[in-house]
Design an enzyme around this catalytic site. Structure first.
Site, short mmCIF file in Angstrom:
data_model
loop_
_atom_site.label_atom_id
_atom_site.label_comp_id
_atom_site.label_asym_id
_atom_site.label_seq_id
_atom_site.Cartn_x
_atom_site.Cartn_y
_atom_site.Cartn_z
N CYS A 106 -0.51 4.07 2.18
CA CYS A 106 -0.27 3.87 3.61
C CYS A 106 1.18 4.16 3.99
O CYS A 106 1.45 4.76 5.03
CB CYS A 106 -0.60 2.42 4.01
SG CYS A 106 -2.19 1.81 3.46
N ASP A 107 2.13 3.70 3.17
CA ASP A 107 3.52 3.66 3.60
C ASP A 107 4.48 4.51 2.78
O ASP A 107 5.66 4.60 3.12
CB ASP A 107 4.02 2.20 3.56
CG ASP A 107 3.22 1.29 4.48
OD1 ASP A 107 2.80 1.78 5.54
OD2 ASP A 107 3.02 0.11 4.16
N CYS B 126 0.83 -1.20 0.00
CA CYS B 126 0.00 0.00 0.00
C CYS B 126 0.87 1.25 0.00
O CYS B 126 1.39 1.65 1.05
CB CYS B 126 -0.94 -0.01 1.21
SG CYS B 126 -2.02 1.44 1.29
#
Length: 311
Positions: free
Chosen positions: A139-140, A136
């Site tokens: 997300c990261d 992701c």
């Protein structure tokens, strides 16, 4: 449990399921929540979360989900461990069979079973997941400022991940096993023309390497020549798709070609009255913790209104 008819049962304990539990509990519906195969959902394998509102100092995924669960438990939500092995939506009330042989009857059902990212199947993915390996970018990606990263995949998801990562990374390389992408032409062109993106076509990932603590490189093999090359990098993003956990409902609910449960417009209503879906099992587009939580709220409100209408 076998004799009682529940007002609402929630399948799944990720952000969507636990938010639905919180809202239905506060509506005095006494929800029963079934944990499923991965209690807490995908956030249980996520390290630091910096984009969930209300946590300016960041929070670890398991800790966030523990707080979700504590908040739901405050309103006396009942939890059951285990999996649902069969769901009969053709009868009223609906009947769910658990793996320990018990049956649960319910007037309404909220499906929050989530989706699992598809992985390459390399042991090193598991070793370095959350330590340089991710599925992701949204997300990261923030953790890879001024880094060199690789994105594995050839569809629109891979192009989107790669383009997003250019906001942070120094350089992004897309690895694809074929000589052309499966992505839409416009997305492929955007990636190919981006000055911070390079391509490794006809290549498969043989191994992700690291120092035991974090990712330090990637080993690729050319599918035609067999040549193996090693490349230094700081992160590897696997972008080969997701698998929604919707198998139980095949043939009972409307499900799209990718396996996502279809819902009615902006609601959480499915094709069967009294059944609602929320979170990653029905969200092909966003797949974020905060949007999952929001859709869990929607499903709870929809379920409450449905139950009121049949009383």
């Amino acid at each position: 449990m076998e004799k009682d008819i529940r007002e609402v049962v929630i399948m799944g304990t990720g952000p969507a399921g636990l938010t639905a539990a919180l809202y239905t509990a506060r509506a005095n519906l006494d929800p029963l929540v079934i944990d499923g195969a991965q209690p807490g959902g995908q956030l249980m394998i996520t390290s630091e979360i910096e984009n969930f509102p209300g946590f300016p100092e960041a929070i670890h995924g398991p800790e966030l989900m523990d707080r979700f669960r504590q908040q739901a438990s405050r309103f006396n939500v009942e939890f059951v461990s285990g999996n649902v092995t069969e769901a009969d939506l053709s009868r009223r009330p609906f009947c769910l069979s658990l793996e320990d042989g018990r049956e649960v009857l319910t007037r309404s059902l909220i499906i929050a079973t989530g989706a699992n990212a598809k992985w390459l199947g390399l042991p090193s993915e598991e070793t370095y997941r959350g330590r340089g390996v991710s599925a992701c970018a949204t997300c990261d990606g923030f953790f890879f400022r001024d880094s060199t990263v690789y994105v594995v995949g050839g569809g629109d998801t891979a192009m989107e991940e790669a383009l997003f990562l250019t906001r942070f990374a120094r350089h992004v390389t897309i690895v694809h096993r074929r000589d052309e992408f499966r992505a839409s032409k416009i997305m492929s062109l955007r990636a190919e023309k981006h000055p911070k993106i390079s391509l490794e076509l006809n290549q498969v990932v043989e191994e992700i390497t690291g120092d035991g603590q974090k990712v330090t490189g990637i080993r690729l093999q050319h599918v035609q020549t067999g040549e193996v090359t090693e490349h230094a990098c700081d992160g590897v993003f696997i972008a080969i798709g997701h698998s929604p956990n919707s198998e139980l409902f095949a043939g009972q609910l409307d499900i799209d070609e990718y396996g996502y449960i279809e819902t009615d417009g902006s609601s959480a209503r499915t094709s069967v009255q009294g059944v609602f879906a929320c979170g990653d099992v029905q969200d092909y587009t966003y797949r974020q913790a905060v949007t999952a939580a929001g859709s869990g709220c929607m499903a709870a409100v929809d379920a409450e209104r449905y139950l009121e209408s049949i009383r």
